[in-house]
Design a protein around this motif. Structure first.
Motif, PDB file in Angstrom:
ATOM      1  N   ILE A  55       0.731  -1.420  -0.298  1.00 53.12           N
ATOM      2  CA  ILE A  55       0.200  -0.020   0.287  1.00 53.12           C
ATOM      3  C   ILE A  55       1.431   1.539   0.115  1.00 53.12           C
ATOM      4  CG2 ILE A  55      -1.587   1.421   1.923  1.00 53.12           C
ATOM      5  CD1 ILE A  55      -2.368  -1.318   0.525  1.00 53.12           C
ATOM      6  N   THR A 100       6.393   8.593   2.668  1.00 49.80           N
ATOM      7  CA  THR A 100       7.632   8.844   2.834  1.00 49.80           C
ATOM      8  C   THR A 100       8.458   7.993   3.807  1.00 49.80           C
ATOM      9  OG1 THR A 100       6.461   9.501   5.073  1.00 49.80           O
ATOM     10  CG2 THR A 100       6.323  11.180   3.701  1.00 49.80           C
ATOM     11  N   ASP A 101       7.948   6.845   3.385  1.00 53.25           N
ATOM     12  CA  ASP A 101       8.409   5.790   4.128  1.00 53.25           C
ATOM     13  C   ASP A 101       9.424   5.033   2.744  1.00 53.25           C
ATOM     14  OD1 ASP A 101       9.443   5.599   6.722  1.00 53.25           O
ATOM     15  OD2 ASP A 101       7.224   5.122   7.482  1.00 53.25           O
TER      16      ASP A 101
HETATM   17  C1  LIG Z   1      12.418  12.948   5.595  1.00 54.43           C
HETATM   18  C2  LIG Z   1      12.001  12.750   6.488  1.00 54.43           C
HETATM   19  C3  LIG Z   1      11.333  12.400   7.927  1.00 54.43           C
HETATM   20  C4  LIG Z   1      11.193  11.790   8.953  1.00 54.43           C
HETATM   21  N1  LIG Z   1      10.754  12.472  10.259  1.00 54.43           N
HETATM   22  C5  LIG Z   1       9.979  11.550  10.941  1.00 54.43           C
HETATM   23  C6  LIG Z   1       9.885  11.903  12.644  1.00 54.43           C
HETATM   24  O1  LIG Z   1      10.165  13.241  12.750  1.00 54.43           O
HETATM   25  N2  LIG Z   1       8.983  11.191  12.925  1.00 54.43           N
HETATM   26  C7  LIG Z   1       8.255   9.957  13.294  1.00 54.43           C
HETATM   27  O2  LIG Z   1       8.082   9.480  13.258  1.00 54.43           O
HETATM   28  N3  LIG Z   1       9.043   9.077  11.532  1.00 54.43           N
HETATM   29  C8  LIG Z   1       9.350  10.241  10.497  1.00 54.43           C
HETATM   30  N4  LIG Z   1       9.387   9.994   9.535  1.00 54.43           N
HETATM   31  C9  LIG Z   1       9.139   8.636   8.831  1.00 54.43           C
HETATM   32  C10 LIG Z   1       7.814   8.297   7.899  1.00 54.43           C
HETATM   33  O3  LIG Z   1       7.718   9.631   7.629  1.00 54.43           O
HETATM   34  C11 LIG Z   1       6.537   8.304   8.934  1.00 54.43           C
HETATM   35  O4  LIG Z   1       6.175   6.820   9.588  1.00 54.43           O
HETATM   36  C12 LIG Z   1       5.592   8.337   7.822  1.00 54.43           C
HETATM   37  O5  LIG Z   1       4.102   8.242   9.334  1.00 54.43           O
HETATM   38  C13 LIG Z   1       4.795   7.374   7.292  1.00 54.43           C
HETATM   39  O6  LIG Z   1       4.030   7.485   6.416  1.00 54.43           O
HETATM   40  P1  LIG Z   1       3.963   7.828   5.257  1.00 54.43           P
HETATM   41  O7  LIG Z   1       1.774   7.956   4.213  1.00 54.43           O
HETATM   42  O8  LIG Z   1       4.178   8.746   4.495  1.00 54.43           O
HETATM   43  O9  LIG Z   1       3.501   6.051   4.773  1.00 54.43           O
HETATM   44  P2  LIG Z   1       4.145   5.309   3.198  1.00 54.43           P
HETATM   45  O10 LIG Z   1       5.943   5.337   3.109  1.00 54.43           O
HETATM   46  O11 LIG Z   1       2.959   5.830   2.510  1.00 54.43           O
HETATM   47  O12 LIG Z   1       3.887   3.760   3.675  1.00 54.43           O
HETATM   48  C14 LIG Z   1       4.415   3.032   5.157  1.00 54.43           C
HETATM   49  C15 LIG Z   1       4.071   1.923   5.209  1.00 54.43           C
HETATM   50  O13 LIG Z   1       2.799   1.537   5.426  1.00 54.43           O
HETATM   51  C16 LIG Z   1       1.997   1.010   5.144  1.00 54.43           C
HETATM   52  N5  LIG Z   1       0.616   1.566   4.742  1.00 54.43           N
HETATM   53  C17 LIG Z   1       0.340   2.906   4.207  1.00 54.43           C
HETATM   54  N6  LIG Z   1      -0.800   2.842   4.762  1.00 54.43           N
HETATM   55  C18 LIG Z   1      -1.682   1.769   5.168  1.00 54.43           C
HETATM   56  C19 LIG Z   1      -2.716   1.365   4.629  1.00 54.43           C
HETATM   57  N7  LIG Z   1      -3.788   2.748   4.975  1.00 54.43           N
HETATM   58  N8  LIG Z   1      -3.060   0.123   5.152  1.00 54.43           N
HETATM   59  C20 LIG Z   1      -2.256  -0.824   4.890  1.00 54.43           C
HETATM   60  N9  LIG Z   1      -0.873  -0.245   4.844  1.00 54.43           N
HETATM   61  C21 LIG Z   1      -0.521   0.934   4.788  1.00 54.43           C
HETATM   62  C22 LIG Z   1       2.720   1.598   3.387  1.00 54.43           C
HETATM   63  O14 LIG Z   1       2.525  -0.283   2.480  1.00 54.43           O
HETATM   64  C23 LIG Z   1       4.341   0.917   4.433  1.00 54.43           C
HETATM   65  O15 LIG Z   1       4.418  -0.406   4.307  1.00 54.43           O
HETATM   66  C24 LIG Z   1      10.567  10.815   8.535  1.00 54.43           C
HETATM   67  C25 LIG Z   1      11.484   9.993   7.195  1.00 54.43           C
HETATM   68  C26 LIG Z   1      11.976  11.335   6.162  1.00 54.43           C
HETATM   69  C27 LIG Z   1      11.305  10.997   4.799  1.00 54.43           C
END
Ligand SMILES: Cc1cc2nc3c(=O)[nH]c(=O)nc-3n(C[C@H](O)[C@H](O)[C@H](O)COP(=O)(O)OP(=O)(O)OC[C@H]3O[C@@H](n4cnc5c(N)ncnc54)[C@H](O)[C@@H]3O)c2cc1C
Length: 290
Positions: free
Chosen positions: A33, A38-39
């Motif tokens: 998904i 961002t991850d």
């Molecule tokens: C520069 C940078 C800084 C960051 N700083 C922080 C920080 O300060 N604190 C922190 O906690 N994190 C941080 N992160 C990590 C990241 O931003 C978070 O973990 C963020 O919340 C991930 O959400 P996303 O929507 O981008 O997930 P995605 O990257 O789209 O997905 C992450 C994971 O979740 C799964 N997933 C997502 N949505 C669903 C769904 N609805 N059902 C099933 N599976 C799903 C995806 O398949 C994947 O495995 C940072 C990342 C970057 C690149």
């Protein structure tokens, strides 16, 4: 090995939750998904490969944040960290979650990153995840078979692993309504604010005056998953919060964690500061409750 070039994948963009779960039922482990990416996209630039990405971007109605004094907080799987930060109910009733959103990355990342993605990623450094563990959240998962709820303490099963089945889409995060004297707080330690935590912690207390009726304590970056600290929680139960009790708490915390050395900090440092972080969070949560 890090690369700017993504591996090949097919991007599927369903228009409804039922279409998304049908796709998941069909593709199972072959699909991942994509929420804010961002991850996931960062991982794909490192070494993670998925043949198919199923985007949540066009799914209707999953970007809500609803609060009700009886049924609590309901957060749709598309709600972003920015939305959490802008929500007055979260700020008032769930300060730990708001404080985690407030220190989370940069405005650009917060605008893309979802709360659900933070939980589903299952990183032990997840900031909102740590607050949600202290607050006692539940994750709602949907597949073609129906819906199920998983308590957050049962959700992370190991480093970067969780209880979601390949056929399931996370659709909602629920946090119960706070009681009349509930307080919570979150804190993280980082080198710079844009960096991930070297250690984070969160506390939720149900208070009666200065007596703690019950406590939930979470800490991240000190084990393979974000952890609860059950022995420390028990120390607080039905006890008046005094300087002596807090000193005892500060001694207990390091006995419940098993940090390692990594690029963000050392095990020694994490062990040394962990007790003070939780002691201060208890003071903050108790003040917020009264
Ligand atoms: C520069 C940078 C800084 C960051 N700083 C922080 C920080 O300060 N604190 C922190 O906690 N994190 C941080 N992160 C990590 C990241 O931003 C978070 O973990 C963020 O919340 C991930 O959400 P996303 O929507 O981008 O997930 P995605 O990257 O789209 O997905 C992450 C994971 O979740 C799964 N997933 C997502 N949505 C669903 C769904 N609805 N059902 C099933 N599976 C799903 C995806 O398949 C994947 O495995 C940072 C990342 C970057 C690149």
């Amino acid at each position: 090995m890090s690369s700017r070039i993504l591996p090949n994948f097919d991007l599927l963009v369903p228009n409804s939750t039922s279409e998304a779960v049908n796709l998941l039922a069909h593709y199972q482990e072959r699909a991942a998904i994509l929420a804010g990416g961002t991850d996931l996209i960062v991982a794909m630039k490192m070494n993670y490969e998925s043949e198919i990405l199923i985007s949540v971007s066009e799914l209707d109605g999953l970007d809500y944040i609803d609060f009700d004094p009886n049924s609590g907080l309901h957060i749709g799987a598309k709600a972003t960290v920015s939305q959490i930060l802008d929500n007055a109910d979260v700020k008032q009733h769930y300060p730990a979650l708001w404080q985690a959103a407030n220190v989370f990355a940069t405005p650009q990342i917060r605008t893309a990153a979802t709360l659900a993605g933070n939980v589903l990623r299952g990183s032990p450094a997840g900031d909102c995840s740590c607050a949600l563990l202290a607050l006692g959240a539940r994750i709602v998962l949907q597949s073609t078979e129906g819906k199920r709820e998983v308590a957050i303490e049962d959700f992370w099963t190991g480093y970067n692993q969780n209880a979601r089945k390949p056929s399931e889409l996370a659709i909602e995060i629920i946090v119960d309504a706070p009681q009349s004297a509930t307080g919570s707080a979150f804190h993280r330690m980082t080198r710079v604010n844009e960096d991930l935590a070297k250690l984070n912690g969160s506390v939720r207390l149900d208070m009666d005056g200065n007596v703690c009726k019950s406590a939930r304590i979470a800490m991240g970056c000190v084990g393979p998953t974000t952890l609860r600290l059950p022995k420390t929680e028990k120390l607080l139960q039905n006890e008046e919060i005094t300087p002596e009790l807090l000193a005892h708490v500060a001694d207990m915390v390091p006995t419940e964690i098993s940090p390692i050395d990594d690029k963000r900090s050392t095990a020694e440092y994490r062990l040394m500061v962990s007790g003070v972080v939780i002691k201060r969070l208890i003071e903050q949560a108790a003040t917020a409750a009264n």
